[in-house]
Write a protein that holds these residues in place. Sequence first.
Motif, short mmCIF file in Angstrom:
data_model
loop_
_atom_site.label_atom_id
_atom_site.label_comp_id
_atom_site.label_asym_id
_atom_site.label_seq_id
_atom_site.Cartn_x
_atom_site.Cartn_y
_atom_site.Cartn_z
N LEU A 78 42.01 30.94 32.31
CA LEU A 78 41.13 29.81 32.63
C LEU A 78 40.14 30.16 33.73
O LEU A 78 38.94 29.89 33.60
CB LEU A 78 41.95 28.58 33.02
N SER A 79 40.64 30.74 34.80
CA SER A 79 39.74 31.04 35.92
C SER A 79 38.71 32.11 35.54
O SER A 79 37.54 32.00 35.91
CB SER A 79 40.51 31.43 37.17
N LEU A 80 39.12 33.11 34.79
CA LEU A 80 38.18 34.16 34.37
C LEU A 80 37.12 33.61 33.42
O LEU A 80 35.93 33.92 33.56
CB LEU A 80 38.92 35.33 33.72
N SER A 81 37.51 32.77 32.48
CA SER A 81 36.53 32.22 31.55
C SER A 81 35.54 31.31 32.26
O SER A 81 34.34 31.32 31.96
CB SER A 81 37.21 31.50 30.37
N GLU A 82 36.00 30.53 33.24
CA GLU A 82 35.09 29.69 34.03
C GLU A 82 34.12 30.56 34.84
O GLU A 82 32.93 30.28 34.91
CB GLU A 82 35.87 28.76 34.96
#
Length: 140
Positions: A78-82
């Motif tokens: 989630l954090s990487l895609s954001e």
Amino acid sequence: MYIPFGNEILNEKDISELIENKSDFKVIKDMTRGTKREDMHAFCLSVKVDTLNEIIAEEYDEFNVEEMDEDELFEEYLSLSEEMALDMEEFLPEASLIDAKAYKWDNSDNDIKLIFLIGSDETEERKMRDVMRKLITQCE
């Protein structure tokens, strides 16, 4: 719907093409009408987990996906895609504000889904947060 970004005027299709041609994201759905606003575009995007794993492996030499439990992996995805979505500001109009919120790991498609908002730099950040909150509840 066209939105002015400084000297540029772009519609949803223009933004969608930029996203798909210059990033690892795929546009799943145009959600602009769901914003009920005339000063921003919204999209549901996806990025493949395999792409995220490649990026993680490049950035973290000692990082091993198999060693992480599913919750840790979910948070990392989630954090990487954001972060990747926010990095799209490099090729989007200079006079724009963007926001991104990942909300789902779709195991059937093996990808991460997220909502992406773009508005002119005259759009209030508070309004963008409100729209994001509303769109996330529509997706879940």
